[in-house]
Design a protein around this motif. Structure first.
Motif, PDB file in Angstrom:
ATOM      1  N   VAL A 278      37.058  66.247 -20.462  1.00 47.66           N
ATOM      2  CA  VAL A 278      38.860  65.262 -21.323  1.00 47.66           C
ATOM      3  C   VAL A 278      38.637  63.914 -21.535  1.00 47.66           C
ATOM      4  CG1 VAL A 278      40.793  64.640 -21.223  1.00 47.66           C
ATOM      5  CG2 VAL A 278      39.899  67.433 -20.453  1.00 47.66           C
ATOM      6  N   ALA A 279      37.501  63.343 -20.573  1.00 49.70           N
ATOM      7  CA  ALA A 279      37.396  62.172 -20.506  1.00 49.70           C
ATOM      8  C   ALA A 279      36.859  61.666 -21.840  1.00 49.70           C
ATOM      9  CB  ALA A 279      36.884  61.680 -19.344  1.00 49.70           C
ATOM     10  N   ARG A 280      35.585  62.481 -22.385  1.00 47.88           N
ATOM     11  CA  ARG A 280      34.537  62.517 -23.061  1.00 47.88           C
ATOM     12  C   ARG A 280      35.260  62.655 -24.693  1.00 47.88           C
ATOM     13  NH1 ARG A 280      30.162  65.961 -21.571  1.00 47.88           N
ATOM     14  NH2 ARG A 280      29.580  63.448 -21.549  1.00 47.88           N
ATOM     15  N   LEU A 289      30.143  58.908 -18.551  1.00 48.68           N
ATOM     16  CA  LEU A 289      29.942  60.692 -17.982  1.00 48.68           C
ATOM     17  C   LEU A 289      28.728  61.051 -17.719  1.00 48.68           C
ATOM     18  CD1 LEU A 289      31.916  60.589 -22.259  1.00 48.68           C
ATOM     19  CD2 LEU A 289      32.847  61.097 -19.775  1.00 48.68           C
ATOM     20  N   LYS A 290      27.659  60.471 -18.526  1.00 49.88           N
ATOM     21  CA  LYS A 290      25.902  60.695 -17.558  1.00 49.88           C
ATOM     22  C   LYS A 290      26.227  60.847 -16.005  1.00 49.88           C
ATOM     23  CE  LYS A 290      22.661  61.996 -21.088  1.00 49.88           C
ATOM     24  NZ  LYS A 290      22.538  60.571 -21.983  1.00 49.88           N
ATOM     25  N   ARG A 291      26.366  60.625 -15.825  1.00 45.22           N
ATOM     26  CA  ARG A 291      26.516  59.376 -14.899  1.00 45.22           C
ATOM     27  C   ARG A 291      27.549  59.935 -13.055  1.00 45.22           C
ATOM     28  NH1 ARG A 291      24.777  58.741 -10.071  1.00 45.22           N
ATOM     29  NH2 ARG A 291      26.380  57.252  -8.340  1.00 45.22           N
ATOM     30  N   ALA A 292      29.073  59.955 -14.324  1.00 46.31           N
ATOM     31  CA  ALA A 292      30.255  61.019 -13.499  1.00 46.31           C
ATOM     32  C   ALA A 292      29.591  62.630 -13.507  1.00 46.31           C
ATOM     33  CB  ALA A 292      31.031  61.113 -14.524  1.00 46.31           C
ATOM     34  N   ASP A 293      28.768  62.983 -14.674  1.00 46.74           N
ATOM     35  CA  ASP A 293      28.236  64.623 -14.104  1.00 46.74           C
ATOM     36  C   ASP A 293      27.419  64.305 -13.175  1.00 46.74           C
ATOM     37  OD1 ASP A 293      28.474  66.802 -15.591  1.00 46.74           O
ATOM     38  OD2 ASP A 293      28.371  65.663 -17.920  1.00 46.74           O
ATOM     39  N   GLU A 294      26.500  63.512 -12.998  1.00 45.68           N
ATOM     40  CA  GLU A 294      25.939  63.592 -12.291  1.00 45.68           C
ATOM     41  C   GLU A 294      26.334  63.379 -10.303  1.00 45.68           C
ATOM     42  OE1 GLU A 294      22.052  60.492 -14.022  1.00 45.68           O
ATOM     43  OE2 GLU A 294      23.102  59.816 -11.832  1.00 45.68           O
ATOM     44  N   ILE A 295      26.968  62.625 -10.410  1.00 44.50           N
ATOM     45  CA  ILE A 295      27.936  62.458  -9.680  1.00 44.50           C
ATOM     46  C   ILE A 295      28.491  63.589  -8.785  1.00 44.50           C
ATOM     47  CG2 ILE A 295      29.850  61.387  -8.286  1.00 44.50           C
ATOM     48  CD1 ILE A 295      28.881  59.071  -9.720  1.00 44.50           C
ATOM     49  N   LEU A 296      29.138  64.596 -10.126  1.00 48.26           N
ATOM     50  CA  LEU A 296      29.927  65.685  -9.554  1.00 48.26           C
ATOM     51  C   LEU A 296      28.495  66.898  -9.383  1.00 48.26           C
ATOM     52  CD1 LEU A 296      32.667  67.411 -10.047  1.00 48.26           C
ATOM     53  CD2 LEU A 296      31.535  68.024 -12.482  1.00 48.26           C
ATOM     54  N   GLN A 297      28.148  66.833 -10.066  1.00 51.16           N
ATOM     55  CA  GLN A 297      26.221  67.457  -9.498  1.00 51.16           C
ATOM     56  C   GLN A 297      26.546  67.522  -8.226  1.00 51.16           C
ATOM     57  OE1 GLN A 297      23.521  67.790 -12.270  1.00 51.16           O
ATOM     58  NE2 GLN A 297      24.765  69.046 -13.740  1.00 51.16           N
TER      59      GLN A 297
END
Ligand SMILES: Nc1ncnc2c1ncn2[C@@H]1O[C@H](COP(=O)(O)OP(=O)(O)OP(=O)(O)O)[C@@H](O)[C@H]1O
Ligand SMILES: [Mg+2]
Length: 360
Positions: A278-280, A289-297
């Protein structure tokens, strides 16, 4: 100077005063004349307002294909809606079609609905739809649904999340808690309660604990019809513990990184919120967003996600235990103290104390 001029001067100088005097006199005369008619005029205004309201509802009913709900007066309350729509959101949608949804609330097995589902899926809309249709039905209007029956509610209570744009801002956690407190004190078995993301404005564990305790309190003490939207997917375990609680989710279709919102409310619970998706959609920078994905993973791999809230609600010996189990507590819980010698016990105590200080 001439007498005529002098006379004219006097007239000119007092003219303004005289006008005002005259105006006031006329105004008061008009008021006096109207006064006895005021009650009649107010009655007429009220009648016109009612007529306007009824005519508008009738017009909407015709134009937007509303149907007549059944009002049941049975002592066992029940709200049952087939293919209900939100009258305002339905109008606001331009390109999309509004997806109708069913609702079933009764005091046997569907008293509290815990609704999970991704951001933007339609949880808030669905909850408000139920409230709006209930109000419309109870005012005597036709409603946007294929069919429906309602037993009257005594009040509708709502607590809408701090992030919601419909609320008028300034939503602090204190305000949220005050509202929840008000609801819990005044709601009855015959009330309709909407709780949209309770416990969002504080830390995850605090929020989740409060959210769960609120649902349990309603389940045991109030028994009002409740719609509870949440992103704490862990709360879905409550449906296993009370026969009055049911889980619902808003379905989405996932294809790779893309998700499609289907807007259908179905039994079950969500396991993800798709917040980054949704942020995207909202246009946040791609690198962020890439960084957020990394952190989430990373978080998901570490298992640092909030652990599921375990069930021991009745005893509540130490609620912290359920949420924050640590190796030390584990070890203590499993230790057979009576089989230890004093020296052994001392050694263990020394080691545990050291570990605790090191923050294990
Ligand atoms: N039944 C529906 N049919 C079509 N569109 C819908 C429907 N329900 C909601 N929408 C659309 O989806 C948007 C988002 O819905 P809503 O705010 O209810 O999501 P939400 O699940 O509460 O999200 P969040 O978790 O972020 O609060 C609405 O503004 C509306 O445009
Ligand atoms: Mg919402």
């Amino acid at each position: 100077i001439t007498p005529e001029l002098k006379e004219f001067e006097a007239k000119a100088l007092t003219a303004k005063e005289k006008t005002e005097e005259l105006e006031l006199k006329i105004y008061q005369a008009v008021k006096a004349e109207i006064r006895p008619e005021i009650p009649d005029m107010q009655k007429t205004a009220r009648a016109l307002a009612a007529l306007d309201c009824i005519a508008s509802l009738a017009r909407a009913a015709l134009k937007d294909r509303y149907t007549r709900p059944r009002i049941t007066n049975s002592r066992e309350g029940r709200i049952s809606i087939q293919d209900g729509r939100h009258p305002m959101v339905e109008h606001a949608l331009k390109r999309e079609m509004f997806v109708p949804n069913d609702t079933e609330l009764n005091h046997n097995d569907q008293e509290i609905l815990v609704i999970t589902g991704p951001n933007m899926a339609g949880k808030s809309t669905y909850m408000r739809q139920v409230a709006v249709l209930t109000i419309m039905a109870q005012t005597g209007s036709f409603i946007p649904a294929k069919s429906a029956s309602f037993s009257p509610v005594d009040r509708i209570f709502t607590r809408v999340g701090a992030t919601d744009d419909i609320s008028t801002g300034q939503s602090t956690f204190m305000v949220e808690m005050q509202e929840v407190s008000h609801i819990l004190r005044h709601a009855t078995r015959n009330s309709l309660i909407l709780l949209d993301e309770i416990g969002r404005g504080t830390s995850t564990y605090d929020g989740m604990s409060i959210a769960r305790a609120v649902v349990e309190y309603i389940d045991r003490k109030i028994h009002g019809f409740t719609l509870f939207a949440t992103h704490y997917h862990e709360l879905s375990v409550m449906a296993d513990e009370s026969s009055h609680i049911k889980n619902y989710t808003v379905s989405v279709k996932e294809r790779g990184k893309e998700i499609t919102f289907l807007r259908r409310i179905v039994p079950g619970c969500a396991d993800r919120s798709y917040g980054i998706h949704v942020a995207r959609l909202a246009g946040l920078p791609e690198s962020l967003l890439k960084r957020a994905d990394e952190i989430l993973q990373g978080l998901e791999e570490e298992g640092n996600n909030p652990a599921p809230v375990k069930s021991a609600p009745e005893k509540q010996a130490s609620p912290g235990l359920d949420l924050f189990t640590s190796p030390i507590i584990e070890e203590l819980a499993h230790m057979d103290v009576m089989s230890k010698t004093p020296i052994e016990a001392m050694e263990i105590l020394f080691r545990l104390s050291k570990e605790a200080k090191e923050g294990r």
